[in-house]
Design a protein around this motif. Structure first.
Motif, short mmCIF file in Angstrom:
data_model
loop_
_atom_site.label_atom_id
_atom_site.label_comp_id
_atom_site.label_asym_id
_atom_site.label_seq_id
_atom_site.Cartn_x
_atom_site.Cartn_y
_atom_site.Cartn_z
N SER A 133 -6.25 -5.79 -9.05
CA SER A 133 -6.74 -6.36 -7.79
C SER A 133 -5.58 -6.90 -6.96
N PHE A 134 -4.37 -6.53 -7.32
CA PHE A 134 -3.19 -7.01 -6.59
C PHE A 134 -2.59 -5.90 -5.75
N LEU A 135 -1.91 -4.95 -6.36
CA LEU A 135 -1.31 -3.86 -5.60
C LEU A 135 -2.38 -3.01 -4.92
N ASN A 136 -3.49 -2.80 -5.58
CA ASN A 136 -4.55 -1.99 -4.99
C ASN A 136 -5.18 -2.66 -3.77
N ARG A 137 -5.20 -3.98 -3.78
CA ARG A 137 -5.75 -4.68 -2.61
C ARG A 137 -4.87 -4.46 -1.39
N PHE A 138 -3.56 -4.54 -1.59
CA PHE A 138 -2.65 -4.29 -0.47
C PHE A 138 -2.69 -2.82 -0.05
N ALA A 139 -2.90 -1.94 -1.01
CA ALA A 139 -3.03 -0.52 -0.67
C ALA A 139 -4.22 -0.30 0.26
N ASP A 140 -5.33 -0.97 -0.02
CA ASP A 140 -6.52 -0.84 0.83
C ASP A 140 -6.27 -1.41 2.21
N LEU A 141 -5.58 -2.56 2.28
CA LEU A 141 -5.29 -3.18 3.57
C LEU A 141 -4.36 -2.31 4.41
N LEU A 142 -3.37 -1.72 3.76
CA LEU A 142 -2.40 -0.89 4.48
C LEU A 142 -3.04 0.35 5.07
N LYS A 143 -4.10 0.81 4.49
CA LYS A 143 -4.79 2.01 4.97
C LYS A 143 -5.64 1.73 6.20
N LEU A 144 -5.88 0.45 6.50
CA LEU A 144 -6.81 0.10 7.57
C LEU A 144 -6.19 0.07 8.96
N ALA A 145 -4.93 -0.37 9.05
CA ALA A 145 -4.33 -0.58 10.37
C ALA A 145 -2.83 -0.32 10.33
N PRO A 146 -2.22 -0.05 11.48
CA PRO A 146 -0.78 0.23 11.51
C PRO A 146 0.09 -1.00 11.32
N VAL A 147 -0.50 -2.21 11.44
CA VAL A 147 0.26 -3.44 11.29
C VAL A 147 -0.43 -4.34 10.28
N LEU A 148 0.35 -4.91 9.36
CA LEU A 148 -0.20 -5.84 8.37
C LEU A 148 0.49 -7.19 8.52
N PRO A 149 -0.20 -8.22 9.03
CA PRO A 149 0.37 -9.57 9.08
C PRO A 149 0.34 -10.17 7.68
N LEU A 150 1.50 -10.49 7.15
CA LEU A 150 1.61 -10.90 5.74
C LEU A 150 1.97 -12.37 5.60
N ALA A 151 1.08 -13.13 4.98
CA ALA A 151 1.34 -14.54 4.73
C ALA A 151 2.32 -14.70 3.57
N CYS A 152 3.15 -15.72 3.65
CA CYS A 152 4.10 -16.08 2.58
C CYS A 152 4.90 -14.87 2.11
N PRO A 153 5.57 -14.16 3.01
CA PRO A 153 6.28 -12.92 2.63
C PRO A 153 7.43 -13.14 1.67
N ASN A 154 7.96 -14.36 1.60
CA ASN A 154 9.10 -14.62 0.74
C ASN A 154 8.73 -15.20 -0.62
N ALA A 155 7.42 -15.35 -0.87
CA ALA A 155 6.97 -15.80 -2.20
C ALA A 155 7.44 -14.79 -3.23
N ARG A 156 7.91 -15.28 -4.38
CA ARG A 156 8.50 -14.38 -5.38
C ARG A 156 7.59 -14.24 -6.61
N PHE A 157 7.61 -13.02 -7.17
CA PHE A 157 6.79 -12.70 -8.33
C PHE A 157 7.62 -11.91 -9.35
N GLN A 158 7.17 -11.98 -10.60
CA GLN A 158 7.67 -11.09 -11.65
C GLN A 158 6.45 -10.39 -12.25
N PRO A 159 5.94 -9.37 -11.58
CA PRO A 159 4.69 -8.73 -12.03
C PRO A 159 4.80 -8.22 -13.46
N VAL A 160 3.75 -8.48 -14.24
CA VAL A 160 3.74 -8.08 -15.63
C VAL A 160 2.65 -7.03 -15.84
N TYR A 161 2.96 -6.01 -16.61
CA TYR A 161 2.06 -4.89 -16.84
C TYR A 161 0.89 -5.31 -17.73
#
Length: 312
Positions: A157-185
């Motif tokens: 529900s993380f990468l797939n959520r952004f994938a869905d949002l990116l498909k909707l419009a040519p511009v994505l306003p992104l909150a907290c763009p500099n927040a850092r993560f270490q995604p774990v599989y």
């Protein structure tokens, strides 16, 4: 371990963990309020999905009878209200019922899904996760706590959520763009739970689970965009605009982003104390898994990605 009970086992991690724990002569009892939520879990060999009120300690105790271990995976990222009551009920009140049920049924081994930064920051999510950990540490159970960063994998529900949002419009306003993560599989998380069950030296420990690489949120969303072969503008919002966006989304059904999410993102979800190697697990890079489910494997996506990097 012949019988293991999973509370909240029909969720995303629960499905992967059930598959990982499945073994001959082992019974996995998945306890949940809505057994129809993930029918694929019931198809795992040895799994028995049981519907009950997970807040009813008496009902839980009956299901825990004869169990060698109990695993609690229940967690929410947003609540229906805005006062923290929903988080407290899901993370603390439920855990208290599970602990009481373990005591009644004589179960000693207990694994708890928590989160990186539990107890830190101002969000109700983090506070309730910390309160739950504190309550568990006061018990007499042989507990192990897992604190993962954001979890990725097929159907996440993380990468797939952004994938869905990116498909909707040519511009994505992104909150907290500099927040850092270490995604774990998710597979590494499931392995960590399975291995910790058999390792007594994990009793009484909190295990931080992170991937091998650190990314900003902007970098992750850009990676998703490129994997999809899309041309999209990603506009990082200043703090005041991100806070405003969160306040507006508080009233959007499903809360795709909330004020509590905004508060959680003020603390980087990273760690220098990764427990995976100590468990014998080599952390899986995001780049080794994400392309399989984000679309980079398709010819059209690869073509668009090559064109973009070539400047055409």
């Amino acid at each position: 371990m012949r019988k293991i009970c999973l509370v909240g086992g029909t969720g995303y991690v629960g499905g992967h963990l059930a598959s990982r724990l499945s073994a001959p002569k082992r019974e996995l009892r998945v306890l949940c309020r809505n057994p129809g939520a993930r029918r694929d879990v019931s198809a795992v060999p040895g799994v028995r999905v049981q519907a009950l009120d997970v807040y009813d300690s008496q009902a839980l105790a009956r299901s825990f009878e004869g169990a060698d271990a109990v695993i609690n995976l229940v967690g929410i990222l947003n609540e229906s209200g805005n006062n923290g009551a929903g988080f407290h009920r899901a993370h603390v009140t439920l855990l208290e019922s599970v602990i009481e049920a373990c005591n009644q049924a004589g179960v000693e081994r207990f694994l708890q899904m928590s989160a990186l930064n539990a107890g830190k920051g101002d969000s109700f999510y983090q506070k309730s996760k910390g309160d739950a950990e504190a309550r568990l540490k006061q018990s007499d159970l042989d507990w192990t706590i897992f604190q993962p960063s954001v979890i990725f994998g097929p159907d996440d529900s993380f990468l797939n959520r952004f994938a869905d949002l990116l498909k909707l419009a040519p511009v994505l306003p992104l909150a907290c763009p500099n927040a850092r993560f270490q995604p774990v599989y998710v597979g590494d998380v499931a392995d960590a739970f399975a291995l910790a069950l058999e390792q007594r030296d994990t009793v009484g420990r909190s295990l931080e689970l992170v991937g091998p690489n650190t990314y900003t949120l902007r970098e992750l969303v850009s990676y998703v965009r490129d994997s999809l072969g899309l041309r999209r503008w990603i506009i990082g919002l200043p703090r005041w605009a991100a806070r405003l966006q969160a306040a507006v989304f508080d009233f959007v059904p499903g809360k795709p982003f909330s004020s509590d999410n905004f508060k959680s993102l003020q603390i980087d979800s990273v760690s220098s104390n990764n427990a995976l190697p100590g468990l014998g697990i080599s952390p899986t890079p995001l780049e080794a898994i994400a392309p399989r489910y984000l679309g980079q494997g398709s010819r059209a996506a690869r073509y668009q990605s090559m064109r973009r990097h070539a400047g055409r």
